[in-house]
Scaffold this motif. Sequence first.
Motif, short mmCIF file in Angstrom:
data_model
loop_
_atom_site.label_atom_id
_atom_site.label_comp_id
_atom_site.label_asym_id
_atom_site.label_seq_id
_atom_site.Cartn_x
_atom_site.Cartn_y
_atom_site.Cartn_z
N GLY A 257 0.79 -1.26 0.06
CA GLY A 257 -0.14 0.12 -0.20
C GLY A 257 0.86 1.34 -0.25
N VAL A 258 2.05 1.41 0.06
CA VAL A 258 2.93 2.33 0.16
C VAL A 258 3.79 2.56 -1.04
N PRO A 259 3.40 3.75 -1.87
CA PRO A 259 4.37 3.53 -2.95
C PRO A 259 5.86 3.59 -2.74
N ALA A 260 6.56 3.20 -3.76
CA ALA A 260 7.77 2.64 -3.47
C ALA A 260 8.59 3.89 -3.16
N THR A 261 8.38 5.20 -3.99
CA THR A 261 9.27 6.32 -3.59
C THR A 261 9.05 6.99 -2.29
N GLY A 262 8.05 6.56 -1.53
CA GLY A 262 7.65 6.83 -0.37
C GLY A 262 7.77 5.87 0.61
N ASN A 263 8.52 5.00 0.22
CA ASN A 263 8.30 3.43 1.06
C ASN A 263 9.74 3.38 1.90
N LYS A 264 9.51 3.97 3.33
CA LYS A 264 10.83 3.67 4.17
C LYS A 264 11.21 2.43 4.24
N TYR A 265 10.41 1.30 4.30
CA TYR A 265 11.05 -0.01 4.61
C TYR A 265 11.62 -0.46 3.63
N LEU A 266 11.35 -0.19 2.23
CA LEU A 266 12.16 -0.50 0.91
C LEU A 266 13.50 0.29 0.95
N GLN A 267 13.37 1.55 1.03
CA GLN A 267 14.71 2.25 0.89
C GLN A 267 15.49 2.68 2.09
N ARG A 268 14.86 2.70 3.25
CA ARG A 268 15.91 2.92 4.47
C ARG A 268 15.99 1.52 5.21
N ASP A 269 15.07 1.14 5.43
CA ASP A 269 15.24 -0.47 6.44
C ASP A 269 15.92 -1.36 5.72
N LYS A 306 7.58 13.47 2.15
CA LYS A 306 7.62 11.66 2.10
C LYS A 306 8.61 11.02 1.25
N SER A 307 9.14 11.62 0.25
CA SER A 307 10.03 11.13 -0.71
C SER A 307 11.42 11.08 0.22
N ALA A 308 11.53 12.29 0.47
CA ALA A 308 13.03 12.52 1.20
C ALA A 308 13.19 11.72 2.51
N ASN A 309 12.03 11.75 3.38
CA ASN A 309 12.23 11.05 4.35
C ASN A 309 12.33 9.54 4.43
N ALA A 310 11.66 9.11 3.29
CA ALA A 310 11.62 7.61 2.93
C ALA A 310 13.08 7.25 2.51
N GLY A 311 13.71 8.12 1.86
CA GLY A 311 15.06 7.73 1.33
C GLY A 311 15.32 7.69 -0.08
N SER A 312 14.08 8.47 -0.85
CA SER A 312 14.57 8.73 -2.08
C SER A 312 15.59 10.02 -2.24
N ASP A 313 16.64 9.52 -2.90
CA ASP A 313 17.58 10.87 -2.80
C ASP A 313 17.47 11.70 -3.77
N MET A 314 17.01 11.48 -4.92
CA MET A 314 17.09 12.27 -6.12
C MET A 314 15.67 12.23 -6.78
N ASP A 315 15.01 13.47 -7.23
CA ASP A 315 13.97 13.44 -7.66
C ASP A 315 14.01 13.56 -9.20
N MET A 316 13.71 12.64 -9.98
CA MET A 316 13.43 12.72 -11.33
C MET A 316 12.00 13.17 -11.69
N GLU A 317 11.90 14.33 -12.36
CA GLU A 317 10.86 15.04 -12.91
C GLU A 317 9.75 14.99 -12.20
N ASP A 340 21.35 15.95 3.88
CA ASP A 340 22.96 15.94 3.97
C ASP A 340 23.24 14.31 3.26
N ASP A 341 22.41 13.48 4.08
CA ASP A 341 22.77 12.16 3.69
C ASP A 341 22.63 11.84 2.13
N ALA A 342 21.64 12.38 1.60
CA ALA A 342 21.35 12.24 0.30
C ALA A 342 22.25 12.84 -0.51
#
Length: 745
Positions: A257-269, A306-317, A340-342
């Motif tokens: 249910g969580v879009p991959a771009t805003g998905n903390k579990y996928l990107q951070r955890d 939501k994207s930044a906090n979930a770990g999506s570092d660069m925004d494409m378009e 800073d991390d991104a």
Amino acid sequence: MKSTPIILLLILSTITLNAQKTIDDRVDSLIKIMTLEEKVGQMNQYNGFWELTGPAPTDGLASKKYKHLELGWVGSMLNVRGVKNVRKIQEIAVNKTRLGIPIIFGFDIIHGHKTLSPIPLAEAASWDLEAIRKSAEIAATEAAAVGINWTFAPMVDISRDARWGRVMEGAGEDTYLGTKIGVERIKGFQGDDLSATNTIAATAKHFAAYGFAESGKDYNTVDISSSTLHNVVFPPFKAAVENDVKTVMNAFNVVNGVPATGNKYLQRDILKKKWNFQGFVISDWGSGVEMINHGFAENLEDVAVKSANAGSDMDMESYAYVNHLVASVRNGKVKEEVVDDAVRRILKVKFELGLFDDPFKYCNEAREKEMIYHPDHIAASLDMAKKSIVLLKNEKNILPLAKNEEGILVVGALANDKNSPLGSWRIGSDDNSAVSVLESLKEMNIDFDYEKGADVVVGETNFINEVKVNNTDKSGFGTAVEAAKKAKKIIMVLGEHGFQSGEGRSRAQLGLPGIQQELLEEIYAVNPNIVLVLMNGRPLTIPWADENIPAIVEAWQLGTQSGHAITSVLFGDYNPSGKLPMTFPRSVGQIPIYYNYLPTGRPGPKKAVFWSHYSDETNEPLYPFGYGLSYTTFEYSNFKANATNNNQIQVSVTVTNTGKMKGEEVVQLYIRDKVASISRPVKELKGFDKISLEGNESKEVTFTLTEDELGFYMPDGEFVFEKGTFEIMVGGNSKDLLRQEVILK
Ligand code: BGC
């Protein structure tokens, strides 16, 4: 031309004076002097759609992007290629911005830039890891020569659904094969030295589960179990990280249910914490802003947060970071550490590429000229194309054809097509640059006649528009049928147009598109001596052809050298050795159909209807995973599988070429864990070896299965190895296998 900004020179020179300083230190020093706007700028990627070498755009979106470039608010650009264009943009970044941080240029180099290799699914059919790596190396060389330093490839999405158009872009349905191939592609793109001028950063995409789009419809929702996520979807990504892939792209779909771009579990955890990924995550095109449609983000500001906090570092378009991230940090919704991390991750890759040492290192006109269509690239793409072909049927050895054979008729628009064989995802390539089948036959002085029969599509086709299939115009049938009556043998080249697969190109019917099936049947009615050459970007449902046509050659979309590769197989200059990386269904209703399914509690066949089956179709595929014939035959004997006392299983088998012609065989090893804490697949590929055998030659092939291959992931992501009984299977495809049980005590 302004020189590199003094402030940056100071930082970099202190750094170079101190040899002990690592890239990490250099990145840290740079981050310290960056403003928040400049940091967020690094997280912003723009598509370069305007006339780059012309005058600066003065209005609209282009002028806005241009101004942002000058302000240092752009860290990366995509779709900009060609030394002149790249240099123009890089000059702005390096000479006009305060800190002169170079741009990283990304592009979809999926199966080559100008010299095109077969589509990735076809390459996977070669099971030839060395050739696949070489193919990626060549793609990187040509891409780097035109100024690109980052490719959005490989796509390592596993997919079990041939309706999904993007299966052409991956390595098929199997996790083990897909993992091996993904790693080779990364090695091919990135090489041993990322700072060399012929290597580029790779992207493992799309994290995660994009290949499980429901009903095979692109961009559709995904509903996947954690067991499948961990055992099937994650392993190629994990291996990519272990092999130092520099970037990972997230995905359009939701996971739980969580879009991959805003998905903390996928990107951070998972990605950054559990796997310790050190590179950066790029969003997919607009996948951030699409979270609004998903009902997961309220507006663009919410997208940025939501994207930044979930770990999506660069925004494409999505334009989310460039418009809202600075404010979101200032109002406390995103911590500056997140930014800073991104930025640290992004700058690190730029340093590793050597862009800080020479931002124009990829901008060499002479090299650009030399590398495009380099003869070595053409030769390698021909080799790859031959290896990708799969012989599906060859009754009474109708193939190979004799070169002096008279009365050959060629039928099918695709035989005369120089565009379709290039396949989808080839944005940088030149239209009509493939060698067609007809061209190759002419070069070989084969005596043949040609009848188009029917067009596959009507009207103009391109990367963006929906393809219009020819469902009505049969005006060519008559002459084709008349010619067929007189012919001795007929080569029919049928299948999909090059733009019928790829992104946004899902199909609900998987037969031969349009009226090609009718054409095939009408020709067959007057002359059954047909060799069917298939060109397609995905498995097709062709049960009628399989039942009636004596020879079928799967030629996918083989790239620049397509025609040469196909004719070398048809006339026996190359003995086909490819094996299917994806199951061919008999009918669409069987999908998802794949070889490594979990057992049912109700296997059959049974007399009463209460077992797992269809009333109007068999459970069997048309062609199983791993299947493919050769002009010679192979026999498997002397199969041994023994447990060792360190929880390993030693496997050996003798493979004999029982014919006269030299040939290659992909020896495949499968396992089944008979009883485990969670139900395990009826078989799973866990090893393979492609061997070459002279006529009548035998070779012993050995494998060692360790806990890594014998274990599996529990639904919570814990990897376990459980002792017990394992069924070990070897053979030349996933169906015809020798079997033995081994107990690990
Ligand atoms: C695709 C990505 C691709 C990106 C940039 C998206 O639509 O899903 O795979 O890399 O576009 O072209």
